[in-house]
Scaffold this motif. Sequence first.
Motif, PDB file in Angstrom:
ATOM      1  N   ILE A   1       0.844  -1.196   0.000  1.00 10.52           N
ATOM      2  CA  ILE A   1       0.000   0.000   0.000  1.00 10.52           C
ATOM      3  C   ILE A   1       0.879   1.246   0.000  1.00 10.52           C
ATOM      4  O   ILE A   1       1.511   1.579   1.007  1.00 10.52           O
ATOM      5  CB  ILE A   1      -0.935  -0.002   1.232  1.00 10.52           C
ATOM      6  CG1 ILE A   1      -1.833  -1.249   1.203  1.00 10.52           C
ATOM      7  CG2 ILE A   1      -1.773   1.276   1.253  1.00 10.52           C
ATOM      8  CD1 ILE A   1      -2.679  -1.414   2.447  1.00 10.52           C
ATOM      9  N   GLY A   2       0.939   1.901  -1.138  1.00 11.48           N
ATOM     10  CA  GLY A   2       1.738   3.116  -1.261  1.00 11.48           C
ATOM     11  C   GLY A   2       0.964   4.309  -0.720  1.00 11.48           C
ATOM     12  O   GLY A   2      -0.212   4.497  -1.038  1.00 11.48           O
TER      13      GLY A   2
ATOM     14  N   PHE B   1      -3.261   2.024  -3.168  1.00 11.07           N
ATOM     15  CA  PHE B   1      -2.782   3.324  -2.709  1.00 11.07           C
ATOM     16  C   PHE B   1      -3.757   3.961  -1.726  1.00 11.07           C
ATOM     17  O   PHE B   1      -4.965   3.742  -1.805  1.00 11.07           O
ATOM     18  CB  PHE B   1      -2.625   4.294  -3.890  1.00 11.07           C
ATOM     19  CG  PHE B   1      -1.523   3.914  -4.830  1.00 11.07           C
ATOM     20  CD1 PHE B   1      -0.210   4.288  -4.572  1.00 11.07           C
ATOM     21  CD2 PHE B   1      -1.798   3.178  -5.971  1.00 11.07           C
ATOM     22  CE1 PHE B   1       0.814   3.938  -5.438  1.00 11.07           C
ATOM     23  CE2 PHE B   1      -0.780   2.825  -6.845  1.00 11.07           C
ATOM     24  CZ  PHE B   1       0.530   3.202  -6.580  1.00 11.07           C
ATOM     25  N   MET B   2      -3.200   4.764  -0.824  1.00  9.52           N
ATOM     26  CA  MET B   2      -4.017   5.648   0.003  1.00  9.52           C
ATOM     27  C   MET B   2      -3.377   7.034  -0.064  1.00  9.52           C
ATOM     28  O   MET B   2      -2.154   7.144  -0.195  1.00  9.52           O
ATOM     29  CB  MET B   2      -4.040   5.202   1.474  1.00  9.52           C
ATOM     30  CG  MET B   2      -4.958   4.037   1.743  1.00  9.52           C
ATOM     31  SD  MET B   2      -4.951   3.568   3.487  1.00  9.52           S
ATOM     32  CE  MET B   2      -6.143   4.725   4.175  1.00  9.52           C
ATOM     33  N   ALA B   3      -4.206   8.052   0.002  1.00  7.38           N
ATOM     34  CA  ALA B   3      -3.685   9.414   0.120  1.00  7.38           C
ATOM     35  C   ALA B   3      -4.257   9.994   1.396  1.00  7.38           C
ATOM     36  O   ALA B   3      -5.465   9.882   1.653  1.00  7.38           O
ATOM     37  CB  ALA B   3      -4.102  10.255  -1.082  1.00  7.38           C
TER      38      ALA B   3
ATOM     39  N   LYS C   1      -7.853   9.697  -0.250  1.00  7.25           N
ATOM     40  CA  LYS C   1      -8.166   8.596  -1.166  1.00  7.25           C
ATOM     41  C   LYS C   1      -8.016   7.307  -0.383  1.00  7.25           C
ATOM     42  O   LYS C   1      -6.986   7.072   0.235  1.00  7.25           O
ATOM     43  CB  LYS C   1      -7.192   8.585  -2.354  1.00  7.25           C
ATOM     44  CG  LYS C   1      -7.515   7.514  -3.385  1.00  7.25           C
ATOM     45  CD  LYS C   1      -6.265   6.824  -3.908  1.00  7.25           C
ATOM     46  CE  LYS C   1      -6.579   5.622  -4.769  1.00  7.25           C
ATOM     47  NZ  LYS C   1      -7.144   4.474  -4.030  1.00  7.25           N
ATOM     48  N   ASP C   2      -9.052   6.503  -0.416  1.00  8.85           N
ATOM     49  CA  ASP C   2      -8.990   5.241   0.333  1.00  8.85           C
ATOM     50  C   ASP C   2      -8.570   4.101  -0.604  1.00  8.85           C
ATOM     51  O   ASP C   2      -8.477   4.284  -1.825  1.00  8.85           O
ATOM     52  CB  ASP C   2     -10.356   4.955   0.966  1.00  8.85           C
ATOM     53  CG  ASP C   2     -10.226   4.092   2.224  1.00  8.85           C
ATOM     54  OD1 ASP C   2      -9.162   3.478   2.429  1.00  8.85           O
ATOM     55  OD2 ASP C   2     -11.206   4.022   2.989  1.00  8.85           O
TER      56      ASP C   2
ATOM     57  N   TYR D   1      -1.562   6.370  12.697  1.00 13.92           N
ATOM     58  CA  TYR D   1      -2.973   6.445  12.316  1.00 13.92           C
ATOM     59  C   TYR D   1      -3.299   5.374  11.275  1.00 13.92           C
ATOM     60  O   TYR D   1      -4.314   4.674  11.372  1.00 13.92           O
ATOM     61  CB  TYR D   1      -3.307   7.845  11.765  1.00 13.92           C
ATOM     62  CG  TYR D   1      -4.675   7.883  11.146  1.00 13.92           C
ATOM     63  CD1 TYR D   1      -5.799   8.115  11.935  1.00 13.92           C
ATOM     64  CD2 TYR D   1      -4.857   7.629   9.786  1.00 13.92           C
ATOM     65  CE1 TYR D   1      -7.067   8.106  11.374  1.00 13.92           C
ATOM     66  CE2 TYR D   1      -6.114   7.613   9.221  1.00 13.92           C
ATOM     67  CZ  TYR D   1      -7.216   7.855  10.019  1.00 13.92           C
ATOM     68  OH  TYR D   1      -8.467   7.833   9.468  1.00 13.92           O
ATOM     69  N   LEU D   2      -2.432   5.269  10.258  1.00 17.29           N
ATOM     70  CA  LEU D   2      -2.692   4.321   9.168  1.00 17.29           C
ATOM     71  C   LEU D   2      -2.745   2.886   9.675  1.00 17.29           C
ATOM     72  O   LEU D   2      -3.604   2.102   9.260  1.00 17.29           O
ATOM     73  CB  LEU D   2      -1.599   4.439   8.103  1.00 17.29           C
ATOM     74  CG  LEU D   2      -1.706   5.659   7.194  1.00 17.29           C
ATOM     75  CD1 LEU D   2      -0.427   5.830   6.384  1.00 17.29           C
ATOM     76  CD2 LEU D   2      -2.904   5.514   6.267  1.00 17.29           C
TER      77      LEU D   2
END
Length: 175
Positions: free
Chosen positions: A38-39, A63-65, A83-84, A109-110
């Motif tokens: 997961i980038g 990916f997550m932003a 972005k989930d 948090y992530l």
Amino acid sequence: MAYEIDEVLIPEEELKKRTEEIAQEISKDYKGKNPILIGILRGAFVFLSDLIRKMDIEVEIDFMAVSSYGNATHSSGVVRILKDLSENVRGRHLIIVEDIVDTGLTLNYLIRNLQAREPASIEVASLLLKEGCQKVPLKIKYLGFKIPDRFVVGFGLDCGQRWRYLPYIATVKKV
Ligand code: PRP
């Protein structure tokens, strides 16, 4: 405030060598597990893309932003998901891929957020760790380099959106 590149902290060759070593470690540890890498956008995209091309196992990427609610200099630890993930990660082996860990609040948090989705496991791969800056205890299984508490750019990292494209890690200075 204006900035310019100061000096090269980690040259291209060293980044390449260490990235390949981490790719090999992950390949060994996750053989047959089909992990999802997961980038964390935006900074991690360069490290992630180099990493997966040096791995010799089957992996998936997502990916997550995220964005911190704090200001530019003070991370608050409260994170907003911009972005989930695109996929369901329940029961899957996850590797969070970061460019840099500073206070560690984003990563903290992530991990908690992803843990709630009941994956099989979660580990972290970060290219850089700012030494002595963490506000929370963290376990980073795959670490590229420890660096001093300096503002760095290149290899995906920016300063006001500049210099992400540099193939090396450099420090910046005020001019
Ligand atoms: C950076 C980095 C981490 C976070 C680390 O992202 O990619 O996500 O900061 O900081 P912390 O350990 O103090 O929480 P940034 O907010 O610069 O976004 P970007 O990757 O889009 O440039």
